[in-house]
Design a protein around this motif. Structure first.
Motif, short mmCIF file in Angstrom:
data_model
loop_
_atom_site.label_atom_id
_atom_site.label_comp_id
_atom_site.label_asym_id
_atom_site.label_seq_id
_atom_site.Cartn_x
_atom_site.Cartn_y
_atom_site.Cartn_z
N ALA A 138 0.82 -1.21 0.00
CA ALA A 138 0.00 0.00 0.00
C ALA A 138 0.85 1.27 0.00
O ALA A 138 0.42 2.32 -0.47
CB ALA A 138 -0.92 0.02 1.21
N LYS A 139 2.06 1.16 0.54
CA LYS A 139 2.89 2.37 0.69
C LYS A 139 4.35 1.99 0.70
O LYS A 139 4.74 0.98 1.29
CB LYS A 139 2.51 3.07 2.01
CG LYS A 139 3.09 4.45 2.17
CD LYS A 139 2.38 5.27 3.25
CE LYS A 139 2.47 4.66 4.62
NZ LYS A 139 1.93 5.50 5.69
N ASP B 38 -1.70 -3.18 2.92
CA ASP B 38 -3.07 -2.68 3.14
C ASP B 38 -3.51 -2.84 4.59
O ASP B 38 -4.24 -2.02 5.12
CB ASP B 38 -4.06 -3.46 2.24
CG ASP B 38 -3.99 -2.99 0.81
OD1 ASP B 38 -3.64 -1.81 0.59
OD2 ASP B 38 -4.27 -3.81 -0.10
N ASP C 29 2.08 6.17 -2.28
CA ASP C 29 0.94 5.31 -1.98
C ASP C 29 -0.01 5.40 -3.17
O ASP C 29 0.29 6.05 -4.17
CB ASP C 29 0.27 5.71 -0.65
CG ASP C 29 -0.14 7.17 -0.62
OD1 ASP C 29 -0.23 7.80 -1.70
OD2 ASP C 29 -0.37 7.70 0.48
N ARG C 30 -1.14 4.73 -3.06
CA ARG C 30 -2.08 4.63 -4.19
C ARG C 30 -2.47 6.02 -4.73
O ARG C 30 -2.43 6.27 -5.92
CB ARG C 30 -3.31 3.85 -3.70
CG ARG C 30 -4.25 3.43 -4.75
CD ARG C 30 -3.82 2.15 -5.46
NE ARG C 30 -4.60 2.00 -6.68
CZ ARG C 30 -4.07 1.78 -7.87
NH1 ARG C 30 -2.77 1.66 -8.02
NH2 ARG C 30 -4.84 1.67 -8.94
#
Ligand code: MG
Length: 419
Positions: free
Chosen positions: A9-10, A47, A388-389
């Motif tokens: 996620a990051k 996540d 991130d996203r």
């Protein structure tokens, strides 16, 4: 029911610079006074909020643009699929650097999710690891003997010296004087640091095969237990010749960053008796693990290089513990006070890897076996990249526009089965 996929996620990058208590002058960069333990720290978060860490040595923020690469390559991927992560890091290397130092962060995540230390993921068990004291500076014989005596008093039974003189007689005197003084109590190894010769500040001697042979003869006469990196790390033919010739075991391979394919060839050619692949450089944990299997098959030895920082030490400790070689060999323990101390080496770890009379018990916590001291990280580290996203979407829109971004997103979702 299968557990849900733990997606990346990051990805964050920090420049960490931990001050040393005194100036340290590494033998491998002649003329360079070092006052900080510097590295890039990577933090990968899934996540579900599971964090994995790893580190690679750094001068400054030379990896400033790396986050732009890591975002598109790693975000959304299964953080526990090590083969996939290996594939991604290989793809990234097309654009420049070899970034194997990032791979252990994913083992850290995998171990934390499964509740196991990495050595258990590799099929090993908790054990006691004997350490050897790895010095870092070139010293006059008198100071060198004093240093060896200090390590002996602390419980170490093996010490590794550094030689780096233009006059080979001085190198030899250094070794023989130390052997005469402590050789009846301690085993002595010698590192010439010729594998990756650095002359950016001061000049550095350049050994050829003949000098290495003469040095090996002198070392054999005083019972040296191994000679490390006596010639260039890619001088494959000469390394094989030297290893065959020398009565003292020849060691090396810490920086052969083409990983498994290169080290496999070097094993088959018997370039060294003792291979020292450092997973941070030599293909991450996955490839280095395969190298260890090959070494066993070829009846060669393994004793990894660990001298980068506390996290690099932790990574190689996990592999060494799982390898079975810990029963017969010692692990490199970087220690060169007053400059390079355990506190400075492991300065952002909650529990530094202290030794007890030259022995270390493998950590039992899951993953790579350390916890980041967040206060210390806030003090010595500065984040210079975060992906991130959301940031990746903006990055894509800015660089590729909306149509291409949509197309890329569709194709990636399809590959990941999330269309
Ligand atoms: Mg070395």
């Amino acid at each position: 029911m299968s557990s849900p996929i733990s997606r990346v996620a990051k990805v964050e990058l920090f420049h960490v610079a931990i001050p040393l208590p005194a100036t340290f002058r590494p033998a491998w960069i002649p003329g360079m006074p070092s006052n900080e333990n510097r590295f890039t720290l990577v933090r990968v978060t899934t996540d579900e909020g599971v964090e994995g860490y790893s580190a690679g040595p750094a001068i400054g923020r030379e990896r400033a643009g790396l986050g732009d690469l890591l975002g598109p390559y790693l975000l959304g991927e299964d953080a526990t699929d090590i083969a996939l992560i290996q594939q991604r890091l290989r793809e990234i290397s097309y654009l420049g650097w070899r970034n194997w130092w990032i791979e252990p962060a994913f083992w850290d995540i995998k171990g934390k999710i499964e509740g196991k230390p990495v050595y258990e993921l590799l099929g090993g068990a908790a054990c006691s690891v004997r350490l050897y004291a790895s010095t870092g500076e070139v010293k006059e014989p008198e100071a060198r003997i004093e240093e060896a005596e200090a390590r002996y008093a602390e419980g170490f039974s093996t010490v590794k010296l550094r030689v780096h003189d233009f006059d080979e007689a001085i190198d030899i005197r250094q070794v023989t004087a130390t052997a005469q003084a402590v050789g009846n109590r301690m085993k002595i190894a010698v590192d010439a640091n010729q594998g990756w010769r650095v002359t950016i500040v001061g000049d550095s001697p350049l050994w050829d095969l003949e000098r290495a042979k003469r040095f090996a003869d002198a070392c054999a006469d005083v019972g040296v237990v191994w000679i490390e990196e006596p010639i260039a790390m890619d001088a494959y033919e000469n390394l094989s010749s030297l290893t065959e010739y020398s009565r003292v075991p020849i060691a090396g391979g810490e920086l052969n960053s083409s990983g498994l394919p290169e080290l496999k060839t070097m094993i088959e050619r018997r370039c060294y008796d003792i291979f020292q692949p450092d997973a941070v450089f030599t293909g991450g944990i996955a490839q280095t693990w395969q190298v260890i299997q090959l070494l066993q098959k070829h009846d060669l030895s393994y004793a990894p290089h660990t001298w980068t920082n506390g996290i690099g030490f932790a990574v190689n400790l996990q592999l060494f513990a799982a390898s079975g070689f810990a029963e017969t060999r010692e692990l490199e323990y970087p220690l060169a006070p007053p400059g390079w101390t355990v506190a400075a080496r492991d300065g952002i770890l909650e529990d530094p890897f202290d030794h007890n009379h030259g022995v270390l018990e493998t950590p039992t916590s899951p993953g790579l076996g350390f916890t980041i001291d967040r206060k210390a990280l806030a003090r010595w580290g500065k984040r210079f990249s975060i992906m991130d996203r959301k940031r990746l979407i903006w990055f894509s829109l800015r660089h590729r526009g909306i149509n291409a971004s949509k197309e890329i997103d569709r194709a990636r979702r399809q590959r990941m089965g999330r269309a």
